[in-house]
Write an enzyme that holds these catalytic residues in place. Sequence first.
Site, PDB file in Angstrom:
ATOM      1  N   ASP A   2       0.860  -1.188   0.000  1.00 22.03           N
ATOM      2  CA  ASP A   2       0.000   0.000   0.000  1.00 22.03           C
ATOM      3  C   ASP A   2       0.894   1.236   0.000  1.00 22.03           C
ATOM      4  OD1 ASP A   2      -1.791   2.064   0.399  1.00 22.03           O
ATOM      5  OD2 ASP A   2      -2.995   0.958   1.856  1.00 22.03           O
ATOM      6  N   HIS A  42       0.798   8.331   3.694  1.00 17.23           N
ATOM      7  CA  HIS A  42       1.277   7.681   4.914  1.00 17.23           C
ATOM      8  C   HIS A  42       2.777   7.835   5.145  1.00 17.23           C
ATOM      9  CE1 HIS A  42      -2.724   6.054   5.074  1.00 17.23           C
ATOM     10  NE2 HIS A  42      -2.579   5.568   3.855  1.00 17.23           N
ATOM     11  N   ILE A  91      -0.370   9.910   8.308  1.00 18.03           N
ATOM     12  CA  ILE A  91      -1.217   9.108   9.179  1.00 18.03           C
ATOM     13  C   ILE A  91      -0.949   7.623   8.945  1.00 18.03           C
ATOM     14  CG2 ILE A  91      -3.010  10.876   9.265  1.00 18.03           C
ATOM     15  CD1 ILE A  91      -4.617   9.223   7.241  1.00 18.03           C
TER      16      ILE A  91
END
Length: 284
Positions: free
Chosen positions: A188, A193, A208
């Site tokens: 991912d 992120h 995050i």
Amino acid sequence: MIVAEKLLAYPIPEIRQSLRWQDVALYNLSIGLGQDPMDLRQLPFTYEPGLVAMPSMAVVLGYPGFWIKAPDTGVDWVRVVHGEQSLTLHRPLPVSGEVIGTSRVTGLVDRGAGKGALIYSERVIRDAASGEKLATVAMTTFARGDGGFGGPSGPVKPPHPEAEGMPDLVLDLPTRPEQAAYYRLNGDHNPLHIDPEVATKAGFPRPILHGLCTFGVVCHALMKGLCDYDTTRFGTMDLRFSSPVYPGETIRTEIWHRPGGAAFRARVVERDVVVVSNGAFRFA
């Protein structure tokens, strides 16, 4: 702009993935297993003799990548957030071999101009050699910048009812400051992120944690608290993401026993913010 007919028929690539024991160990480590090297119940999730896959690993198997970022989807990918996630395990996951993931968009909801849109999608994961179905994962993506495209206003997936009263069980599991950097190695690669500039553009003060990493941490709590780490007891897990987790925070999972399973939610201890709501778990 989203074109409903086009997105509903979008050709998400089918993924054939070779699975090694190292991939299983990496996933388990990336959701926080192994932080206590003396916990013998967690050792099978990180040590190759007798290695076991955490059920939540299904969410990264046969994963087609951040396909929604492609320009021809019409989606403002910078503003998408993960809204809901469910997982049904049909049989324990293998720790080696080959799997096939087949994904499709199953529904769209236009919430109106300025109110965003919901994109429902599903992925079926099968063992490549036998064709047996291993898991079904489904998710809701909240496209915050894409409402008002003229799509349908429903149906909207109803949430599981929230539990009331004091929980029967509470488990705290810490995350690490670099955990999102580890988790993205599962495939991912959303820059939200890891890249501070992308996080700022999306409205967050810093990168995050992946919603699916939070999902994995909560799965760990459920396996620990309800199943004594017996992965054969996992049936279905379904939840709604309420707020983001920042790497380094502690996730507290609150569990209420129910016939055949449990209701649950999770909050970040440091900010006392609910990050997972409307959770439901069913035993196999």
